[in-house]
Every structure is written in structure tokens, then in C-alpha cells.
Enzyme design. Structure first.
Site, PDB file in Angstrom:
ATOM      1  N   LEU A   1       0.872  -1.165   0.000  1.00 43.02           N
ATOM      2  CA  LEU A   1       0.000   0.000   0.000  1.00 43.02           C
ATOM      3  C   LEU A   1       0.912   1.219   0.000  1.00 43.02           C
ATOM      4  CD1 LEU A   1      -2.689  -1.008   2.674  1.00 43.02           C
ATOM      5  CD2 LEU A   1      -2.955  -1.031   0.190  1.00 43.02           C
ATOM      6  N   ASP A   2       0.566   2.241  -0.786  1.00 43.93           N
ATOM      7  CA  ASP A   2       1.456   3.392  -0.845  1.00 43.93           C
ATOM      8  C   ASP A   2       1.377   4.222   0.433  1.00 43.93           C
ATOM      9  OD1 ASP A   2      -0.615   5.414  -1.070  1.00 43.93           O
ATOM     10  OD2 ASP A   2      -0.846   4.870  -3.169  1.00 43.93           O
ATOM     11  N   LEU A   3       2.244   5.209   0.526  1.00 37.86           N
ATOM     12  CA  LEU A   3       2.403   5.989   1.749  1.00 37.86           C
ATOM     13  C   LEU A   3       1.089   6.571   2.261  1.00 37.86           C
ATOM     14  CD1 LEU A   3       4.526   7.295   3.732  1.00 37.86           C
ATOM     15  CD2 LEU A   3       4.515   9.269   2.192  1.00 37.86           C
ATOM     16  N   ASN A   4       0.247   7.060   1.365  1.00 36.19           N
ATOM     17  CA  ASN A   4      -0.983   7.749   1.751  1.00 36.19           C
ATOM     18  C   ASN A   4      -2.222   6.862   1.723  1.00 36.19           C
ATOM     19  OD1 ASN A   4       0.334  10.281   2.116  1.00 36.19           O
ATOM     20  ND2 ASN A   4       0.402  10.522  -0.108  1.00 36.19           N
ATOM     21  N   THR A   5      -2.037   5.553   1.572  1.00 36.75           N
ATOM     22  CA  THR A   5      -3.152   4.613   1.582  1.00 36.75           C
ATOM     23  C   THR A   5      -3.126   3.819   2.880  1.00 36.75           C
ATOM     24  OG1 THR A   5      -3.136   4.420  -0.826  1.00 36.75           O
ATOM     25  CG2 THR A   5      -4.249   2.681   0.394  1.00 36.75           C
TER      26      THR A   5
END
Length: 282
Positions: free
Chosen positions: A107-111
């Protein structure tokens, strides 16, 4: 009895089978003192080394397959060590025993939301492989108007720089005005795919949370930053889902996050998932 070396290394928890294939191709693996090539086989009794370090290979009959579900907060990265000093998703996990935890997708940083880990690289590889078509479901908050034509386009297909992409299902799940929640499902996990698809049709994603991976659902009671180890019955369901023989039964009770005592539940992929929690709708 012999197996491919990448399979033995994946079982040891060093990484997914695909990652171990890359390590072998780089000439970093030896069996009984000889550097091997991809496709080589070995037994559990052979001396297998990676970068000169002897690897302990657990016998198949003794191997206990484990899966941990973690509720990732925004701001954490999916790497073991971050050069910028940001918190990582591995820091709060329990001990993996002899092996190590392997992340099933990213999952990316902002997810935020559901992230699964396992001590078995073979299982990790199957859960991520497109062949098994495991659904990923996300709760996504959109800023802007979403027309019927937009929904149709997202389901028909969007041309991204790395190929066509589409959602299998899109369900409106609440919200008013320019902030609306949708649940979307797809069967692959390309980098920032959900965000890029919405951006391609002119919609901005203001919040994104993964709420389901295959049959494992993110329970509302699992707070962000907390983990829970799936009980043996659910591990068996997942093994069956991807065609793996059951591993050995754990000798001890499944450990739990001290802040979370309830066992994770599963739900068939064709059933509608819960709407985002109150905290995620704020």
C-alpha cells in the site's frame, strides 16, 4: 525428495518465490558449496547458503504457515528500512520465529487499510499472482462529481501508462456534495492503480483504504497500527483458495495483538463488504 531451491528458500521466509528466483539468478545462492543457476533442485538436508550465510530450511511436515493481518495507517512505508527514517509497516509486527514476514502486496504511503503478511514465500507469491484472481476491495473517497458516464468508463477500461485497467465493481456507499464514498474491486495490484484510474477520469482521491483482500476482511474493531494473527481455520481456507496443501498445525495457541483479542473473520468474495468505519468517513 528434492524441490526447486527457490521454493525451499521461500518456505524459509526469505522472500517470495519470485524474489528468490532473482537472488539465484544473481549468483548469490550455493548448494553444498557450489553456486547454482535458476532451476536447480535440492533437498532439505542439503547445505543451502545465500550470500555465504547458511539457511535453515524447515522440513515440510514441520512447517507452520502463518498469516498476519495489519491495519496500516497513512504515513507508513511498505519497506523493511527507510532511508528517510519514516515508520515502516514491519516495526509493529510480532516475531515471525525462524523466518521473517513477507508482505503480500503493498500500500502506498498515503493509503491505509488491510495489509497481509505471511512467513511463507510460496503463499505470498500465489496470493499476489494474477492467475488466482483474488479480489482487492477499497473504500475510496472522491472529491468531485461522479457521473454515470464516469462509472461506465471506469468499468469498461482506462488506458494507463502501463496498460488498460478497469474496476470489476463500483458501488456508491455514502457521502454528500463533492465528497462521496465508493467501494471498488479489482483483481490486480499495480502501483497506485486505484488512484491513477480515478485521476484519469478527472476525479481526485482524498482518502483510500483497502478493506478486503481475497476472503479476508478488515474488521472495524482492528484499530489502525494494530495487527492480528489469523487463526488456523482461516489459514486453511486461504491455502485451499490458492491450491496449497495444508501446513502443519500450530503447537501453541495463535498469538494475538495484546490490544486485539478477536480473531479475524473471512467473508466470501462475492458478498458486499462493510462501509468504511466512522473514523474513515470523517
Amino acid at each position: 525428495m528434492t524441490d526447486k531451491v527457490q521454493k525451499l528458500l521461500a518456505r524459509s521466509g526469505l522472500g517470495s518465490r519470485r524474489e528468490m528466483e532473482a537472488v539465484i539468478a544473481e549468483g548469490r545462492v550455493s548448494v553444498n558449496g557450489m553456486i547454482i543457476e535458476l532451476g536447480a533442485r535440492a533437498s532439505e538436508e542439503d547445505k543451502i547458503r545465500v550470500d555465504g550465510r547458511l539457511i535453515s530450511i524447515t522440513k515440510q511436515e514441520d512447517f507452520v504457515r502463518r498469516i498476519v493481518a495489519y491495519n496500516k495507517p497513512e504515513g507508513e512505508v511498505c519497506t523493511r528500512k527507510d532511508p528517510d527514517g519514516r515508520p515502516t509497516v514491519f516495526e509493529k509486527l510480532p516475531s515471525a520465529g525462524k523466518g521473517r514476514w513477507i508482505a503480500i502486496g503493498r500500500l502506498d504511503l498515503n493509503t491505509s487499510g488491510l495489509l497481509l503478511f505471511t512467513n511463507d514465500g510460496d503463499l505470498a507469491n500465489r496470493l499476489m499472482h494474477p492467475r488466482y484472481e483474488l479480489e482487492r476491495e477499497y473504500a475510496v473517497r472522491i472529491k468531485g462529481e461522479v457521473s454515470d458516464d464516469t462509472i461506465k468508463q471506469l468499468k469498461t477500461g482506462i488506458a494507463l501508462e502501463d496498460g488498460m485497467a478497469s474496476f470489476d465493481r463500483i458501488t456508491f456507499s455514502g457521502g454528500e456534495g463533492t465528497n462521496q464514498w465508493y467501494h471498488v474491486t479489482l483483481k490486480e495490484g499495480r502501483n497506485r492503480e486505484v488512484r491513477r484510474m480515478w485521476e484519469a477520469v478527472g476525479c481526485m482521491v482524498s482518502r483510500l483504504t483497502r478493506v478486503r483482500y481475497g476472503s479476508v476482511v478488515l474488521e472495524r474493531s482492528l484499530r489502525r497500527g494494530n495487527w492480528v494473527e489469523l487463526d488456523n481455520s482461516l489459514v486453511r481456507e486461504i491455502e485451499k483458495e490458492v491450491g496449497l496443501e495444508p501446513s502443519a498445525k500450530p503447537k501453541h495457541r495463535t498469538p494475538q495483538n495484546p490490544r486485539r483479542r478477536k480473531i479475524m473473520k473471512s467473508r466470501p468474495a462475492n458478498k458486499k463488504s462493510a462501509r468504511p468505519s466512522r473514523s474513515s468517513r470523517r
